[in-house]
Design a protein around this motif. Structure first.
Motif, PDB file in Angstrom:
ATOM      1  N   LYS A 306     -58.950  52.159  19.505  1.00  0.00           N
ATOM      2  CA  LYS A 306     -57.947  53.154  19.111  1.00  0.00           C
ATOM      3  C   LYS A 306     -58.639  54.476  18.776  1.00  0.00           C
ATOM      4  O   LYS A 306     -59.412  54.571  17.824  1.00  0.00           O
ATOM      5  N   ARG A 307     -58.346  55.496  19.551  1.00  0.00           N
ATOM      6  CA  ARG A 307     -58.875  56.843  19.325  1.00  0.00           C
ATOM      7  C   ARG A 307     -58.185  57.807  20.280  1.00  0.00           C
ATOM      8  O   ARG A 307     -57.386  57.399  21.127  1.00  0.00           O
ATOM      9  N   ALA A 308     -58.531  59.096  20.169  1.00  0.00           N
ATOM     10  CA  ALA A 308     -58.004  60.092  21.100  1.00  0.00           C
ATOM     11  C   ALA A 308     -58.773  60.022  22.410  1.00  0.00           C
ATOM     12  O   ALA A 308     -59.990  59.776  22.423  1.00  0.00           O
ATOM     13  N   THR A 309     -58.078  60.219  23.508  1.00  0.00           N
ATOM     14  CA  THR A 309     -58.762  60.229  24.794  1.00  0.00           C
ATOM     15  C   THR A 309     -59.667  61.451  24.910  1.00  0.00           C
ATOM     16  O   THR A 309     -59.385  62.509  24.327  1.00  0.00           O
ATOM     17  N   THR A 310     -60.729  61.295  25.663  1.00  0.00           N
ATOM     18  CA  THR A 310     -61.661  62.406  25.875  1.00  0.00           C
ATOM     19  C   THR A 310     -61.480  63.035  27.248  1.00  0.00           C
ATOM     20  O   THR A 310     -62.251  63.908  27.638  1.00  0.00           O
ATOM     21  N   SER A 311     -60.456  62.600  27.974  1.00  0.00           N
ATOM     22  CA  SER A 311     -60.290  63.044  29.354  1.00  0.00           C
ATOM     23  C   SER A 311     -58.911  63.658  29.579  1.00  0.00           C
ATOM     24  O   SER A 311     -57.931  63.285  28.936  1.00  0.00           O
ATOM     25  N   SER A 312     -58.866  64.588  30.514  1.00  0.00           N
ATOM     26  CA  SER A 312     -57.586  65.159  30.950  1.00  0.00           C
ATOM     27  C   SER A 312     -57.261  64.726  32.379  1.00  0.00           C
ATOM     28  O   SER A 312     -56.323  65.250  32.986  1.00  0.00           O
ATOM     29  N   ASP A 313     -58.026  63.767  32.889  1.00  0.00           N
ATOM     30  CA  ASP A 313     -57.816  63.267  34.255  1.00  0.00           C
ATOM     31  C   ASP A 313     -56.729  62.191  34.223  1.00  0.00           C
ATOM     32  O   ASP A 313     -56.999  61.015  33.968  1.00  0.00           O
ATOM     33  N   THR A 314     -55.500  62.604  34.477  1.00  0.00           N
ATOM     34  CA  THR A 314     -54.360  61.688  34.404  1.00  0.00           C
ATOM     35  C   THR A 314     -54.223  60.927  35.717  1.00  0.00           C
ATOM     36  O   THR A 314     -54.114  61.535  36.789  1.00  0.00           O
ATOM     37  N   ILE A 315     -54.209  59.590  35.616  1.00  0.00           N
ATOM     38  CA  ILE A 315     -54.103  58.772  36.827  1.00  0.00           C
ATOM     39  C   ILE A 315     -52.787  57.992  36.900  1.00  0.00           C
ATOM     40  O   ILE A 315     -52.505  57.357  37.921  1.00  0.00           O
ATOM     41  N   ALA A 316     -51.983  58.057  35.844  1.00  0.00           N
ATOM     42  CA  ALA A 316     -50.682  57.371  35.868  1.00  0.00           C
ATOM     43  C   ALA A 316     -49.750  58.018  34.848  1.00  0.00           C
ATOM     44  O   ALA A 316     -50.192  58.435  33.772  1.00  0.00           O
ATOM     45  N   THR A 317     -48.469  58.088  35.209  1.00  0.00           N
ATOM     46  CA  THR A 317     -47.467  58.689  34.317  1.00  0.00           C
ATOM     47  C   THR A 317     -46.112  58.021  34.513  1.00  0.00           C
ATOM     48  O   THR A 317     -45.705  57.766  35.654  1.00  0.00           O
ATOM     49  N   VAL A 318     -45.436  57.740  33.421  1.00  0.00           N
ATOM     50  CA  VAL A 318     -44.023  57.347  33.455  1.00  0.00           C
ATOM     51  C   VAL A 318     -43.288  58.188  32.417  1.00  0.00           C
ATOM     52  O   VAL A 318     -43.906  58.737  31.506  1.00  0.00           O
ATOM     53  N   SER A 319     -41.977  58.273  32.571  1.00  0.00           N
ATOM     54  CA  SER A 319     -41.183  59.084  31.643  1.00  0.00           C
ATOM     55  C   SER A 319     -39.945  58.331  31.191  1.00  0.00           C
ATOM     56  O   SER A 319     -39.402  57.490  31.920  1.00  0.00           O
ATOM     57  N   SER A 320     -39.507  58.673  30.010  1.00  0.00           N
ATOM     58  CA  SER A 320     -38.310  58.060  29.436  1.00  0.00           C
ATOM     59  C   SER A 320     -37.057  58.528  30.166  1.00  0.00           C
ATOM     60  O   SER A 320     -37.095  59.437  31.001  1.00  0.00           O
ATOM     61  N   GLN A 321     -35.949  57.926  29.802  1.00  0.00           N
ATOM     62  CA  GLN A 321     -34.655  58.449  30.200  1.00  0.00           C
ATOM     63  C   GLN A 321     -34.482  59.836  29.561  1.00  0.00           C
ATOM     64  O   GLN A 321     -35.167  60.171  28.588  1.00  0.00           O
ATOM     65  N   PRO A 322     -33.574  60.671  30.072  1.00  0.00           N
ATOM     66  CA  PRO A 322     -33.350  61.982  29.447  1.00  0.00           C
ATOM     67  C   PRO A 322     -32.930  61.840  27.979  1.00  0.00           C
ATOM     68  O   PRO A 322     -32.352  60.827  27.574  1.00  0.00           O
ATOM     69  N   VAL A 323     -33.223  62.855  27.209  1.00  0.00           N
ATOM     70  CA  VAL A 323     -32.855  62.855  25.789  1.00  0.00           C
ATOM     71  C   VAL A 323     -31.358  62.597  25.614  1.00  0.00           C
ATOM     72  O   VAL A 323     -30.941  61.902  24.679  1.00  0.00           O
TER      73      VAL A 323
END
Length: 501
Positions: A306-323
């Motif tokens: 558990k810690r903050a990521t050190t990278s900005s290289d995003t390899i996967a993304t999902v998103s919630s339903q709209p607000v």
């Protein structure tokens, strides 16, 4: 010197002498003759003086020819004609002012809810009712007193989220690639992220979707470490000290962290289900399983950190339903988890730090955009669980004027409100004598140990629309609910004729 006086002259003689003197003076000095002539006349006696003054009044000067006035004033015929008095004109009276818009008759307000509002089941009662169309305050009893709101707070949270985020906003969850076989699962507050089985959040994104994207990016490259990053906001205030611990153990509220799965429920398909003390660790374990199921090499034995990521290289993304969809899931069922997430995300996206301490200022700034005055409100959480929250019924009723009108996207909230006897947390309410208001009350319920509340709007019996907030403070839930329903039903029956305090 002789003491004997000469014989007195007749009045006629004196008049002739005075007239001659005045005429001579007027011929020489046309302006000042009046004063001199009158002075001479005054010594003659009242009868003759009036006659001389009338006979010797000169015509007014012409502004174009002052010299001509002097010459004509010495002519007796012109002096006489100047004395002719023009008949006085009768003034025409001004027309009487009539207002353009004459107000119609005002209905007398003669209907009272005093008896229902005095029921013992209401405890220390606070209430406020307005006519939504006219803005007239119809009823107020301790209505300006700020107090705990219970889950009526979720209406403020919704309005804040709509103002800050907008109804179309989606909450992302990402995976970044670090060096040496390390990847990071990064949360941004989406508590609906699902393990992929049963869920109380239909349409939620899943860990399996993330895992498939990771597999596609990494191929056969093994994963040795999985970082869990919930630093979108600081989780030091994940649990409010005023919340009873039973809220977590029974299953109404999780620790408020930016990374969790299925709202951290032990049973993802049950709205009320025990929550853990480590939602971030649970999310990491479930993600590791999803990666292994997707065939990611080494994932089954990967270490969790558990810690903050050190990278900005995003390899996967999902998103919630709209607000807007999340609001539709939160309000009817009074979901505390979604309320806390929307509160913290609104704080972050408004430029603050996502802390609980930031919420009062964040809410005040957002709510002001609806034309209501949020001065003095105190916001400790997004769900209304804290008894330290302080919002008056007055404020809730004023906000509801904007809600029922659908102002600035608030129609999303209006459409989500439970309806008396029909939906959400009001589905089983308003029975017996109170059934008269079934289908007519659109309101958010609230319940904490110290208060039961109700706030929303009423389509009253006389066709008027009223906004209201009622707080029953200090009484038991068993006593408060029917008492709240009764005072609300009485308000429905009175409509715009409601009066009293």
């Amino acid at each position: 010197m002789s003491d004997q006086q000469p014989a007195p002259r007749s009045v006629a003689d004196r008049l002739r002498d005075a007239l001659a003197s005045v005429r001579a003076s007027a011929a020489r000095r046309p302006v000042p003759w009046i004063a001199g002539g009158l002075a001479a006349v005054l010594v003659l006696g009242s009868g003759g003086a009036v006659a001389v003054a009338a006979a010797t009044m000169p015509a007014p000067r012409s502004s174009a020819s002052p010299v001509a006035d002097a010459s004509t004033s010495s002519t007796p015929s012109q002096s006489t004609s100047a004395t002719a008095t023009a008949p006085a004109s009768t003034p025409t009276p001004a027309g009487r002012a009539v207002p353009k818009d004459v107000p119609g008759p005002t209905a007398l307000r003669t209907c009272t809810i005093s008896s229902a509002a005095s029921a013992s089941g209401l405890g220390a009662f606070e209430g406020y009712v307005m006519n939504a169309k006219t803005g007239e305050v119809l009823f107020s009893r301790n209505g300006d007193k700020a107090a705990q709101t219970g889950s009526v707070m979720k209406t403020l949270t919704t309005a804040t989220a709509l103002a800050v985020l907008g109804g179309d906003h989606r909450i992302p969850t990402t995976v970044t690639k670090e060096s040496g076989g390390t990847i990071a699962l990064v949360g941004h507050g989406d508590a609906t992220l699902s393990a992929g089985g049963a869920t109380v959040y239909p349409g939620a994104p899943t860990l399996g979707q993330l895992a498939q994207q990771v597999k596609a990016k990494l191929g056969n490259t093994p994963v040795t470490t999985i970082v869990t990053d919930d630093t979108y906001w600081n989780d030091a205030d994940a649990w409010d000290p005023t919340w009873p611990v039973s809220e977590r153990t029974i299953g109404y509220q999780p620790n408020v962290t930016a990374l969790m799965v299925d709202g951290d429920r032990a049973n993802p398909g049950a709205a009320t289900s025990p929550r853990s003390t480590d939602p971030v660790g649970r999310a990491g374990s479930l993600f590791r399983t999803a990666l292994a199921n997707a065939g990611v090499a080494g994932a089954a034995n990967a270490q969790l950190v558990k810690r903050a990521t050190t990278s900005s290289d995003t390899i996967a993304t999902v998103s919630s339903q709209p607000v807007s969809t999340l609001i539709g899931q939160m309000i009817p069922n009074s979901d505390n988890t979604l309320a806390e997430m929307l509160a913290r995300i609104s704080s972050k996206e408004s430029g603050s730090n996502g802390s609980a301490v930031s919420l009062t200022s964040v809410y005040q700034a957002a709510l002001k955009s609806y034309g209501v005055d949020p001065a003095g409100i105190v916001i400790k959480d997004g769900s209304g669980e804290s008894a330290a929250n302080a919002v008056s019924p007055n404020f809730v009723a004023h906000l509801m004027v904007q809600v029922q009108a659908g102002a600035k996207g608030l129609g999303t909230l209006a459409n989500a409100l439970p309806v008396s006897g029909q939906s959400g947390t009001l589905a089983s309410r308003f029975t017996g004598a109170n059934a008269v208001a079934r289908g007519k009350v659109h309101a958010k319920t609230g319940w904490i140990d110290s208060a039961n509340t109700l706030g929303g709007y009423i389509d009253a019996a006389d066709g008027s629309r009223l906004t209201f907030a009622f707080y029953a403070i200090g009484s038991s839930r068993a006593a408060a609910l029917p008492a709240l329903d009764a005072v609300t039903a009485a308000t429905y029956s009175c409509g715009s004729k409601l009066t009293g305090s």
